[in-house]
Motif scaffolding. Structure first.
Motif, PDB file in Angstrom:
ATOM      1  N   PRO A 196       0.836  -1.206   0.000  1.00  0.00           N
ATOM      2  CA  PRO A 196       0.000   0.000   0.000  1.00  0.00           C
ATOM      3  C   PRO A 196       0.871   1.256   0.000  1.00  0.00           C
ATOM      4  CG  PRO A 196      -0.806  -1.593   1.612  1.00  0.00           C
ATOM      5  CD  PRO A 196       0.524  -2.107   1.126  1.00  0.00           C
ATOM      6  N   THR A 197       0.434   2.268  -0.718  1.00  0.00           N
ATOM      7  CA  THR A 197       1.123   3.557  -0.700  1.00  0.00           C
ATOM      8  C   THR A 197       0.662   4.347   0.519  1.00  0.00           C
ATOM      9  OG1 THR A 197       1.255   3.617  -3.109  1.00  0.00           O
ATOM     10  CG2 THR A 197       1.536   5.699  -1.948  1.00  0.00           C
ATOM     11  N   SER A 198       1.591   4.714   1.358  1.00  0.00           N
ATOM     12  CA  SER A 198       1.286   5.568   2.510  1.00  0.00           C
ATOM     13  C   SER A 198       1.499   7.013   2.075  1.00  0.00           C
ATOM     14  CB  SER A 198       2.188   5.217   3.690  1.00  0.00           C
ATOM     15  OG  SER A 198       1.925   6.070   4.782  1.00  0.00           O
ATOM     16  N   MET A 199       0.416   7.786   2.052  1.00  0.00           N
ATOM     17  CA  MET A 199       0.465   9.132   1.488  1.00  0.00           C
ATOM     18  C   MET A 199      -0.085  10.166   2.457  1.00  0.00           C
ATOM     19  SD  MET A 199      -1.243  10.539  -2.080  1.00  0.00           S
ATOM     20  CE  MET A 199      -0.022   9.700  -3.104  1.00  0.00           C
ATOM     21  N   ARG A 200       0.647  11.272   2.584  1.00  0.00           N
ATOM     22  CA  ARG A 200       0.151  12.437   3.314  1.00  0.00           C
ATOM     23  C   ARG A 200      -0.576  13.349   2.344  1.00  0.00           C
ATOM     24  NH1 ARG A 200       4.704  14.565   7.625  1.00  0.00           N
ATOM     25  NH2 ARG A 200       4.810  12.672   8.908  1.00  0.00           N
ATOM     26  N   VAL A 201      -1.764  13.784   2.732  1.00  0.00           N
ATOM     27  CA  VAL A 201      -2.619  14.545   1.832  1.00  0.00           C
ATOM     28  C   VAL A 201      -3.022  15.856   2.487  1.00  0.00           C
ATOM     29  CG1 VAL A 201      -4.794  14.554   0.558  1.00  0.00           C
ATOM     30  CG2 VAL A 201      -3.495  12.430   0.776  1.00  0.00           C
ATOM     31  N   ASN A 202      -2.971  16.941   1.716  1.00  0.00           N
ATOM     32  CA  ASN A 202      -3.500  18.242   2.110  1.00  0.00           C
ATOM     33  C   ASN A 202      -4.653  18.588   1.177  1.00  0.00           C
ATOM     34  OD1 ASN A 202      -1.505  18.646   4.121  1.00  0.00           O
ATOM     35  ND2 ASN A 202      -0.078  19.375   2.573  1.00  0.00           N
ATOM     36  N   GLU A 203      -5.781  18.938   1.747  1.00  0.00           N
ATOM     37  CA  GLU A 203      -7.001  19.163   0.972  1.00  0.00           C
ATOM     38  C   GLU A 203      -7.604  20.511   1.359  1.00  0.00           C
ATOM     39  OE1 GLU A 203     -11.248  17.057   1.349  1.00  0.00           O
ATOM     40  OE2 GLU A 203      -9.707  15.727   0.548  1.00  0.00           O
ATOM     41  N   THR A 204      -8.027  21.280   0.356  1.00  0.00           N
ATOM     42  CA  THR A 204      -8.679  22.563   0.587  1.00  0.00           C
ATOM     43  C   THR A 204     -10.006  22.584  -0.155  1.00  0.00           C
ATOM     44  OG1 THR A 204      -6.551  23.692   0.802  1.00  0.00           O
ATOM     45  CG2 THR A 204      -8.480  25.071   0.395  1.00  0.00           C
ATOM     46  N   TYR A 205     -11.056  23.002   0.546  1.00  0.00           N
ATOM     47  CA  TYR A 205     -12.401  22.972  -0.017  1.00  0.00           C
ATOM     48  C   TYR A 205     -13.078  24.318   0.212  1.00  0.00           C
ATOM     49  CZ  TYR A 205     -17.173  21.295  -0.875  1.00  0.00           C
ATOM     50  OH  TYR A 205     -18.434  21.116  -1.377  1.00  0.00           O
ATOM     51  N   THR A 206     -13.611  24.921  -0.859  1.00  0.00           N
ATOM     52  CA  THR A 206     -14.350  26.170  -0.745  1.00  0.00           C
ATOM     53  C   THR A 206     -15.627  26.087  -1.562  1.00  0.00           C
ATOM     54  OG1 THR A 206     -13.105  27.120  -2.601  1.00  0.00           O
ATOM     55  CG2 THR A 206     -12.308  27.600  -0.382  1.00  0.00           C
ATOM     56  N   SER A 207     -16.630  26.875  -1.163  1.00  0.00           N
ATOM     57  CA  SER A 207     -17.917  26.892  -1.861  1.00  0.00           C
ATOM     58  C   SER A 207     -18.358  28.337  -2.072  1.00  0.00           C
ATOM     59  CB  SER A 207     -18.979  26.150  -1.047  1.00  0.00           C
ATOM     60  OG  SER A 207     -18.615  24.805  -0.824  1.00  0.00           O
ATOM     61  N   TYR A 208     -19.294  28.508  -3.022  1.00  0.00           N
ATOM     62  CA  TYR A 208     -19.851  29.839  -3.262  1.00  0.00           C
ATOM     63  C   TYR A 208     -21.282  29.699  -3.754  1.00  0.00           C
ATOM     64  CZ  TYR A 208     -19.562  29.238  -8.334  1.00  0.00           C
ATOM     65  OH  TYR A 208     -19.748  28.787  -9.615  1.00  0.00           O
ATOM     66  N   VAL A 209     -22.040  30.777  -3.634  1.00  0.00           N
ATOM     67  CA  VAL A 209     -23.380  30.843  -4.210  1.00  0.00           C
ATOM     68  C   VAL A 209     -23.559  32.230  -4.824  1.00  0.00           C
ATOM     69  CG1 VAL A 209     -24.445  31.575  -2.022  1.00  0.00           C
ATOM     70  CG2 VAL A 209     -25.843  30.509  -3.801  1.00  0.00           C
ATOM     71  N   ALA A 210     -24.091  32.244  -6.041  1.00  0.00           N
ATOM     72  CA  ALA A 210     -24.419  33.489  -6.734  1.00  0.00           C
ATOM     73  C   ALA A 210     -25.915  33.455  -7.028  1.00  0.00           C
ATOM     74  CB  ALA A 210     -23.614  33.617  -8.024  1.00  0.00           C
ATOM     75  N   TYR A 211     -26.644  34.528  -6.670  1.00  0.00           N
ATOM     76  CA  TYR A 211     -28.098  34.467  -6.775  1.00  0.00           C
ATOM     77  C   TYR A 211     -28.665  35.696  -7.479  1.00  0.00           C
ATOM     78  CZ  TYR A 211     -27.300  37.009  -2.397  1.00  0.00           C
ATOM     79  OH  TYR A 211     -26.837  37.884  -1.444  1.00  0.00           O
ATOM     80  N   ASP A 212     -29.794  35.482  -8.100  1.00  0.00           N
ATOM     81  CA  ASP A 212     -30.499  36.531  -8.848  1.00  0.00           C
ATOM     82  C   ASP A 212     -31.945  36.544  -8.349  1.00  0.00           C
ATOM     83  OD1 ASP A 212     -31.497  38.333 -10.677  1.00  0.00           O
ATOM     84  OD2 ASP A 212     -31.592  36.870 -12.328  1.00  0.00           O
ATOM     85  N   GLN A 213     -32.262  37.494  -7.446  1.00  0.00           N
ATOM     86  CA  GLN A 213     -33.584  37.505  -6.838  1.00  0.00           C
ATOM     87  C   GLN A 213     -34.571  38.341  -7.648  1.00  0.00           C
ATOM     88  OE1 GLN A 213     -31.053  39.355  -5.456  1.00  0.00           O
ATOM     89  NE2 GLN A 213     -31.879  41.071  -4.244  1.00  0.00           N
ATOM     90  N   LYS A 214     -35.826  38.074  -7.408  1.00  0.00           N
ATOM     91  CA  LYS A 214     -36.896  38.858  -8.020  1.00  0.00           C
ATOM     92  C   LYS A 214     -36.896  40.271  -7.423  1.00  0.00           C
ATOM     93  CE  LYS A 214     -39.178  35.762 -10.586  1.00  0.00           C
ATOM     94  NZ  LYS A 214     -39.534  35.956 -12.009  1.00  0.00           N
ATOM     95  N   PRO A 215     -37.405  41.262  -8.148  1.00  0.00           N
ATOM     96  CA  PRO A 215     -37.488  42.624  -7.593  1.00  0.00           C
ATOM     97  C   PRO A 215     -38.395  42.663  -6.359  1.00  0.00           C
ATOM     98  CG  PRO A 215     -37.793  42.647  -9.980  1.00  0.00           C
ATOM     99  CD  PRO A 215     -37.838  41.207  -9.566  1.00  0.00           C
ATOM    100  N   ASN A 216     -38.025  43.502  -5.422  1.00  0.00           N
ATOM    101  CA  ASN A 216     -38.838  43.757  -4.222  1.00  0.00           C
ATOM    102  C   ASN A 216     -39.055  42.503  -3.375  1.00  0.00           C
ATOM    103  OD1 ASN A 216     -39.229  46.479  -5.131  1.00  0.00           O
ATOM    104  ND2 ASN A 216     -40.857  45.726  -6.491  1.00  0.00           N
TER     105      ASN A 216
END
Length: 384
Positions: A196-216
């Motif tokens: 088995p390969t013994s591996m050190r891992v660094n992981e970065t996770y980001t999220s976003y939301v872009a929204y377009d709402q109705k007027p008023n």
């Protein structure tokens, strides 16, 4: 690169040191999916997550930094973007309840898994060949996903897009030992095993939301929000691998036929965070409940026409998941065609391989299975 030495006065005919580099996996992959959903939106997923957490709206507000304008998690992100609303008596509900929901998603993967090998081999009597190599692996992987939803009958939103980015880097070590035996002038058998390969891992996770709402509908200073980058460090152990195979040389030097079977111990994989033993134990249980060991089979042949060579092969890769029906995953079949020229001083080769597989991508899931769907994909990939 190979550095070889002749044996002197012994059965040891030759020894050699080698340094090589191989690309073990190419992660470059892009696909899209779309459809009309009359049952759910990804905002239903966030509402379920917030409800399951049992968190108050005040605490969700506290998980959003008003100075940096960053949310600490995707639940707080959805709440700040008005995708979910608290309901009286506890729990949360998607704010936009209109149907149908026109959904379109994209997935873009890139990167590779490469390995530098430092090897040593010995030739005994031109009949037995024994070798070992140390493998130094380097992992680079990125995945960008987005899901855009449009509401033709929307009351609060015209639509919104939720996306995330995953970046993974790792380094690891493994050891391979093997042997080839020449049973006769025409038959050779070989076997090897890779730890088995013994591996050190660094992981970065980001999220976003872009929204377009109705007027008023609601007041907002921005149309796009992000989470803070989440960093994780852990150690993984890849499956143990073992190969056994045979090559048969055809009469009159017409060519060679080879068959190989490979055992891959997926069930013995492991992932561990030294600072969180409970999480590590849960991951181990998850691996053992979801994955199984498989046998992969490879077969190929080469025909010789003077200095010319023509070859072809097939590689069957078994499905390592125990619940393959639930995940809609199947085994893969890779076919290869190649040609080359070869003499005592020079050789050159070119090959083409084609892989086909069926799989599924699920952008989100809900507690009620009939309320969400997976995109089923049939993929073929050609490589020169």
């Amino acid at each position: 690169v190979v550095f070889s030495n002749r044996g002197v006065g012994t059965r040891k005919k030759r020894t050699a040191w080698s340094i090589s580099y191989n690309t073990l996996a190419n992660f470059n992959n892009d696909y899209s999916y779309s459809g009309s959903n009359k049952r759910s939106s990804i905002s239903d997923y966030f509402a379920e997550r917030a409800t399951q957490r049992g968190i108050s709206s005040e605490n969700l507000n506290e998980e959003f930094n008003t100075t940096t304008r960053l949310a600490s998690n995707t639940t707080a992100l959805a709440y700040q973007a008005y995708l979910i609303d608290p309901i009286q008596g506890g729990g949360y509900l998607a704010s936009e309840l209109s149907t149908p929901v026109d959904q379109k998603g994209n997935v873009s993967e890139s990167g590779n898994l490469g390995q530098i090998n430092v090897g040593y081999g010995i030739n005994y009597d031109d009949k037995t060949y024994i070798g070992a190599s140390l493998g130094i692996q380097n992992l680079n992987y990125s995945q960008l996903t987005d899901l855009t939803e449009k509401f033709p009958n929307g009351v609060i939103f015209n639509g919104f897009t939720f996306g995330d980015e995953l970046l993974v880097k790792g380094t690891g070590l493994n050891l391979t030992v093997g042997a080839i035996m020449k049973l006769s002038d025409n038959i050779r058998v070989g076997a090897n095993i890779t730890s088995p390969t013994s591996m050190r891992v660094n992981e970065t996770y980001t999220s976003y939301v872009a929204y377009d709402q109705k007027p008023n509908t609601f007041e907002s200073d921005e149309q796009e929000l992000f989470t803070v980058p989440n960093d994780f460090k852990y150690r993984i152990s890849s499956p143990i691998k073992a190969n056994v195979g045979t090559s048969i040389f055809l009469p009159k030097k017409l060519g060679v036929v080879s068959v190989e079977a490979e055992y891959v111990g997926y069930n013995m994989m492991n992932i561990k965070d030294k600072e969180d033993n409970r999480w590590s134990t849960d991951q181990k249980r998850g691996i053992q409940s979801e994955f199984k060991d498989v046998i992969n089979v490879k077969a190929g042949g080469e025909l010789r026409f003077g200095v010319a060579r023509v070859r072809a092969g097939l590689n069957y890769l078994g499905d390592p998941r125990k619940n393959s029906d639930a995940y809609n995953t199947r085994s893969s079949l890779i076919g290869t065609l190649g040609a080359g020229i070869r003499n005592n001083r020079f050789f050159a080769d070119i090959s083409y391989s084609r892989m086909s597989r069926d799989f599924a991508f699920t952008p989100y899931n809900l507690s009620k299975e009939t309320d969400y769907e997976s995109a089923t994909l049939n993929q073929t990939k050609g490589t020169v």
